[in-house]
Design a protein around this motif. Structure first.
Motif, PDB file in Angstrom:
ATOM      1  N   HIS A 122       0.854  -1.151   0.155  1.00 35.48           N
ATOM      2  CA  HIS A 122       0.062   0.045  -0.095  1.00 35.48           C
ATOM      3  C   HIS A 122       0.662   1.191   0.126  1.00 35.48           C
ATOM      4  N   PHE A 123       2.235   1.100  -0.098  1.00 30.43           N
ATOM      5  CA  PHE A 123       3.061   2.084  -0.062  1.00 30.43           C
ATOM      6  C   PHE A 123       4.169   1.839  -1.206  1.00 30.43           C
ATOM      7  N   SER A 124       4.407   2.856  -1.866  1.00 31.02           N
ATOM      8  CA  SER A 124       5.556   3.047  -2.983  1.00 31.02           C
ATOM      9  C   SER A 124       6.424   3.936  -2.982  1.00 31.02           C
ATOM     10  N   PRO A 125       7.591   3.991  -2.568  1.00 31.71           N
ATOM     11  CA  PRO A 125       8.717   4.858  -2.420  1.00 31.71           C
ATOM     12  C   PRO A 125       9.102   5.303  -3.888  1.00 31.71           C
ATOM     13  N   LEU A 126       8.913   4.661  -4.821  1.00 33.93           N
ATOM     14  CA  LEU A 126       9.568   4.826  -6.258  1.00 33.93           C
ATOM     15  C   LEU A 126      11.187   4.983  -6.085  1.00 33.93           C
ATOM     16  N   MET A 177      -3.846   9.702 -12.620  1.00 31.66           N
ATOM     17  CA  MET A 177      -3.632   9.532 -11.210  1.00 31.66           C
ATOM     18  C   MET A 177      -4.696   8.182 -10.974  1.00 31.66           C
ATOM     19  N   HIS A 178      -4.359   6.983 -10.844  1.00 35.23           N
ATOM     20  CA  HIS A 178      -5.296   6.116 -10.515  1.00 35.23           C
ATOM     21  C   HIS A 178      -5.444   5.628  -8.903  1.00 35.23           C
ATOM     22  N   ASP A 179      -4.455   6.196  -8.185  1.00 33.35           N
ATOM     23  CA  ASP A 179      -4.750   6.530  -6.738  1.00 33.35           C
ATOM     24  C   ASP A 179      -4.055   7.957  -6.107  1.00 33.35           C
ATOM     25  N   MET A 180      -3.711   7.987  -5.040  1.00 32.63           N
ATOM     26  CA  MET A 180      -2.955   9.178  -4.544  1.00 32.63           C
ATOM     27  C   MET A 180      -1.709   9.288  -4.312  1.00 32.63           C
ATOM     28  N   ALA A 181      -0.968   8.117  -4.991  1.00 33.40           N
ATOM     29  CA  ALA A 181       0.494   8.106  -4.674  1.00 33.40           C
ATOM     30  C   ALA A 181       1.299   9.157  -5.545  1.00 33.40           C
ATOM     31  N   THR A 182       0.614   9.708  -6.418  1.00 37.32           N
ATOM     32  CA  THR A 182       1.399  10.719  -7.289  1.00 37.32           C
ATOM     33  C   THR A 182       1.771  11.954  -6.142  1.00 37.32           C
ATOM     34  N   PHE A 183       0.925  12.063  -5.259  1.00 34.51           N
ATOM     35  CA  PHE A 183       1.171  13.657  -4.436  1.00 34.51           C
ATOM     36  C   PHE A 183       1.261  13.288  -3.067  1.00 34.51           C
ATOM     37  N   THR A 184       1.632  11.846  -2.669  1.00 34.58           N
ATOM     38  CA  THR A 184       1.925  11.742  -1.272  1.00 34.58           C
ATOM     39  C   THR A 184       3.380  11.253  -1.015  1.00 34.58           C
ATOM     40  N   GLY A 185       3.884  10.883   0.012  1.00 30.94           N
ATOM     41  CA  GLY A 185       5.153  10.511   0.329  1.00 30.94           C
ATOM     42  C   GLY A 185       5.267   9.117   0.026  1.00 30.94           C
ATOM     43  N   GLY A 186       4.197   8.649  -0.388  1.00 30.88           N
ATOM     44  CA  GLY A 186       4.315   7.242  -0.993  1.00 30.88           C
ATOM     45  C   GLY A 186       2.935   6.343  -0.750  1.00 30.88           C
ATOM     46  N   CYS A 187       2.140   6.620   0.135  1.00 32.45           N
ATOM     47  CA  CYS A 187       0.860   5.648   0.404  1.00 32.45           C
ATOM     48  C   CYS A 187      -0.072   5.965  -0.939  1.00 32.45           C
ATOM     49  N   HIS A 188      -0.631   4.773  -1.081  1.00 33.97           N
ATOM     50  CA  HIS A 188      -1.691   5.165  -2.247  1.00 33.97           C
ATOM     51  C   HIS A 188      -3.007   5.487  -2.060  1.00 33.97           C
ATOM     52  N   TYR A 189      -3.569   5.437  -0.698  1.00 29.65           N
ATOM     53  CA  TYR A 189      -4.420   5.985  -0.138  1.00 29.65           C
ATOM     54  C   TYR A 189      -4.162   6.314   1.370  1.00 29.65           C
ATOM     55  N   SER A 190      -4.259   7.497   1.591  1.00 24.28           N
ATOM     56  CA  SER A 190      -3.932   8.369   2.952  1.00 24.28           C
ATOM     57  C   SER A 190      -4.708   7.921   4.058  1.00 24.28           C
ATOM     58  N   THR A 247      11.097  13.033   9.950  1.00 24.84           N
ATOM     59  CA  THR A 247      12.064  12.496   8.886  1.00 24.84           C
ATOM     60  C   THR A 247      12.100  11.215   8.303  1.00 24.84           C
ATOM     61  N   ASP A 248      10.757  10.630   8.497  1.00 23.81           N
ATOM     62  CA  ASP A 248      10.707   9.223   8.312  1.00 23.81           C
ATOM     63  C   ASP A 248      10.807   9.018   6.389  1.00 23.81           C
ATOM     64  N   LEU A 249      10.493   7.834   6.029  1.00 22.84           N
ATOM     65  CA  LEU A 249      10.682   7.496   4.614  1.00 22.84           C
ATOM     66  C   LEU A 249       9.593   8.324   3.818  1.00 22.84           C
ATOM     67  N   SER A 250       8.368   8.728   4.311  1.00 28.89           N
ATOM     68  CA  SER A 250       7.242   9.408   3.561  1.00 28.89           C
ATOM     69  C   SER A 250       7.859  10.713   3.398  1.00 28.89           C
ATOM     70  N   SER A 251       8.659  11.388   4.578  1.00 26.92           N
ATOM     71  CA  SER A 251       8.996  12.742   4.583  1.00 26.92           C
ATOM     72  C   SER A 251      10.200  12.761   3.384  1.00 26.92           C
ATOM     73  N   GLN A 252      11.060  11.926   3.302  1.00 27.33           N
ATOM     74  CA  GLN A 252      12.180  12.074   2.610  1.00 27.33           C
ATOM     75  C   GLN A 252      11.734  11.643   0.910  1.00 27.33           C
ATOM     76  N   VAL A 253      10.810  10.879   0.645  1.00 26.14           N
ATOM     77  CA  VAL A 253      10.082  10.870  -0.752  1.00 26.14           C
ATOM     78  C   VAL A 253       9.303  12.107  -0.877  1.00 26.14           C
ATOM     79  N   PHE A 254       8.628  12.722  -0.078  1.00 16.94           N
ATOM     80  CA  PHE A 254       8.019  13.950  -0.205  1.00 16.94           C
ATOM     81  C   PHE A 254       9.067  15.000  -0.878  1.00 16.94           C
TER      82      PHE A 254
END
Length: 414
Positions: free
Chosen positions: A83-87, A134-147, A169-176
């Protein structure tokens, strides 16, 4: 006009199916559309896979494994693993002939080792217009597909509910932060099948400077259409409630609410039944209140027959963008009952084509089913569904909407 669609999968998953249908719709109006995927699942005109040989397929799987392994060290628990993609892992497709020859690059769902943030950087550097559906929210989040209920993507991701050790400073913040730099001057236009997600794109901190439009997914009305008689072995004396693509393990899909709703309908045990297809756990289908007929996984041509045979479909997702199953059922003339969530409430026109139920209310879900099967003018509901699909989701309507966007973007100075 040459357009290349980039999608992780060929036919697996709703996003891949939507991308492929758009490809077919565009070719139907004369656009030179092609699709580039990780690997093809069948021979199909205009569709190419990056991985065709044994070694290439092993490398593609290694990218998928590397992407998942990278998140494994951060994930809260295994329930959020996909449910989370860091790309983080992906391949560079910027030199691929289909990309080089295209006037427009069209991104779809590109996670799970197909494209990475570095891959996107290479594509943006080409200077060509890039459309991202955008097929889910991951484009504009720090990685989650749905928030879920988190709204940190509106300001800055961090303290992510998907990671093991949430922090500033977790992974979502870094990807953001990586996406923020990447998107700052990208030749990028966002599209969503739903107004709901398009509007979130205009509010999200990462994408509020970008254009965000809503263009619905297309449906082939020559395939998905009403039938004069049922070809599925269902008792014709009963009315059948369809639950499509069952995933009882994902709370977001709302199966618990559907089960509670059907228990409230047990007074119709002799007259109504439940039919399901797709991924399911047999134990989950006990104590439903009504007879259950599970068809398991079905090929596409059999799925159409189920839609045609059902009297109503229920989609109780708690958070969803624009489920293909809703428009597939509607195109077959089958009314849909769904929660007022995400883009579902845009797909269904309340009491005109189906019923939009109050979110989290199994009672209102049951009320919606009763409305369709007992109270409404059923033939009028069916006619309304066909009209809405024809005017909103048919191949020609959607393809021309995208063509208009492509033309506008290619005529703009770079």
């Amino acid at each position: 006009m040459k357009v290349v669609h980039l999608s992780t999968y060929h036919t697996f998953g709703g996003a891949a199916i939507a991308a492929l249908r758009l490809h077919h719709a565009l070719r139907g109006i004369g656009v030179e559309s092609s699709v580039l995927v990780q690997q093809t699942e069948r021979e199909e005109e205009g569709v190419q896979g990056l991985a065709s040989g044994f070694i290439e397929k092993k490398i593609a799987f290694a990218r998928f494994a590397a992407e998942r392994a990278y998140f494994l060290f951060h994930e809260k628990d295994k329930s959020v693993r996909f449910h989370f993609s860091p790309l983080w892992a992906g391949t560079d497709v910027s030199a691929h002939p289909l990309v080089r020859e295209a006037d427009v690059i069209h991104l779809h769902w590109i996670n799970f080792g197909f494209l990475s943030l570095h891959s996107l950087e290479k594509l943006f550097a080409l200077g060509k217009p890039v459309v991202w559906t955008m097929h889910d929210m991951a484009t504009f989040t720090g990685g989650c597909h749905y928030s879920r209920e988190c709204e940190r993507y509106l300001t800055h991701c961090g303290f992510c509910p998907y990671v093991r050790k949430p922090s500033a400073t977790d992974l979502s913040s870094q990807v953001f932060e990586q996406k923020k730099k990447l998107f700052s001057n990208a030749p990028l236009t966002l599209v969503s099948p739903s107004r709901w997600l398009a509007e979130l794109g205009t509010r999200a901190a990462l994408t509020k400077h970008l254009t965000s439009l809503a263009i619905p997914n297309p449906i082939d009305t020559s395939v998905f259409k009403p039938a004069s008689s049922s070809e599925i072995d269902l008792n014709p004396a009963k009315k059948w409630i369809l639950f499509a693509g069952v995933n009882t393990q994902d709370p977001r899909k709302g199966f618990a609410y559907f089960k509670e709703a059907t228990q409230l309908l047990k007074d119709r045990l002799e007259d109504w039944g439940i039919v399901v297809f797709g991924k399911t756990e047999p134990d989950a289908l006990t104590d439903m209140g009504l007879e259950v007929k599970s068809l398991g996984s079905l090929p596409a041509h059999e799925v159409v027959k189920v839609y045609q045979a059902a009297d109503v479909m229920v989609v109780p997702s708690l958070e969803d963008n624009y489920p293909n199953t809703v428009i597939e059922a509607m195109a077959c003339g089958t009314p849909v009952v769904g929660f007022d969530s995400g883009g579902i409430s845009e797909q269904i026109e309340h009491k005109k084509t189906g019923y939009v139920s109050q979110l989290y209310s199994a009672e209102d879900l049951a009320k919606g089913i009763r409305f369709v099967l007992e109270d409404a003018d059923y033939e009028q509901l069916k006619a309304n569904n066909l009209q809405v699909i024809r005017q909103r989701n048919s191949f020609g309507v959607v393809a021309n909407a995208y063509l208009s966007l492509y033309q506008k973007l290619t005529e703009m100075p770079r």
